[in-house]
Motif scaffolding. Structure first.
Motif, PDB file in Angstrom:
ATOM      1  N   SER A   1      -4.570 -13.614  -4.278  1.00 57.74           N
ATOM      2  CA  SER A   1      -5.382 -14.459  -3.410  1.00 57.74           C
ATOM      3  C   SER A   1      -4.518 -15.071  -2.318  1.00 57.74           C
TER       4      SER A   1
ATOM      5  N   ASN B   1      -5.508  -5.023   0.809  1.00 60.49           N
ATOM      6  CA  ASN B   1      -4.583  -5.995   1.388  1.00 60.49           C
ATOM      7  C   ASN B   1      -3.127  -5.618   1.118  1.00 60.49           C
TER       8      ASN B   1
ATOM      9  N   GLU C   1      -7.976  -6.044  -4.371  1.00 60.15           N
ATOM     10  CA  GLU C   1      -6.865  -6.469  -3.516  1.00 60.15           C
ATOM     11  C   GLU C   1      -6.028  -5.280  -3.026  1.00 60.15           C
TER      12      GLU C   1
ATOM     13  N   SER D   1      -3.763 -12.462   0.224  1.00 54.01           N
ATOM     14  CA  SER D   1      -4.936 -12.292   1.080  1.00 54.01           C
ATOM     15  C   SER D   1      -4.975 -13.365   2.158  1.00 54.01           C
TER      16      SER D   1
END
Length: 237
Positions: free
Chosen positions: A5, A84, A81, A8
């Protein structure tokens, strides 16, 4: 997973178009997580694994399926993810700046934190794991890793032990533990206990290795335990 996260959020600071650079990404790490030292260290570690893996692939000229698999073992990338992470990988691969520039900036970032750069050794450990995934650490890969170690400030003994663990581990357990072949059982035991303490997962976490990357610690401990077991058996024979 928390660290992804954060990655990101980091990539949201990178322009979607135009040529992004690793230097800009490192500056974003410094500024975006300025108030959260622990997250900053973990993100820097994550970026280092991704970026230097990409640079190593470019230096070697070949990216094998086994190396990609090893890369994903270390990262344990959640499916949502993946985009990314590989965007960052591509930025690193295409950045015109050499890996030397990035490695030096990473060391400077580490030293700015607290002057304790053990984390850089963990980065190098992960890179070795990726390099050997296809069954051989190629000459260009080894030269790349040696240069990274020099820039990171690892001493020759530390690099040799790391290299031996990944390349000659099964055949040279004494080298894995950083021991001479004529080390006594007591010396072997003392060194083994020291390495176990140094490489305990809690130690890695304290220097910024994210939970998602504890595969590194597990593999390292397997190698240390296996080497000591072989040495103990030789002494008992």
């Amino acid at each position: 997973m928390a660290i992804f996260s954060s990655l990101s959020a980091l990539l949201q600071q990178v322009p979607a178009s135009g040529r992004a650079t690793l230097g800009a990404i490192l500056e974003a790490v410094r500024s975006l997580f300025a108030g959260d030292r622990e997250t900053r260290r973990k993100v820097a570690f994550s970026v280092a694994i991704i970026a230097l893996s990409a640079k190593m692939a470019k230096a070697d000229g070949v990216v094998s399926a086994a190396e990609i698999s090893a890369f994903r073992q270390i990262l344990e990338i959640p499916p949502d993810e993946m985009k990314n992470v590989f965007r960052l990988y591509d930025i690193a691969k295409e950045d015109v700046a050499g890996f030397e520039v990035y490695a030096a900036r990473l060391r400077a970032l580490c030293e700015d934190e607290n002057g304790n750069c053990q984390l850089l050794g963990d980065v190098l450990d992960a890179l070795f794991h990726i390099a050997k995934a296809d069954g051989l650490v190629h000459e260009r890969e080894l030269a790349y890793l040696e240069e990274i170690a020099t820039i990171f400030g690892l001493d020759e003994e530390a690099f040799t032990r790391l290299r031996e663990r990944h390349i000659a581990g099964p055949d040279n357990p004494f080298a894995v533990l950083g021991l001479d072949a004529d080390a006594t059982p007591a010396e072997a035991r003392t060194q083994y206990l020291s390495l176990v303490k140094e490489n305990h997962p809690d130690r890695l976490a304290s220097r910024g290795v994210p939970d998602e990357f504890m595969f590194i610690a597990s593999e390292r401990m397997k190698a240390i335990n296996d080497a000591y077991s072989k040495i103990a058996k030789r002494h008992a024979a």
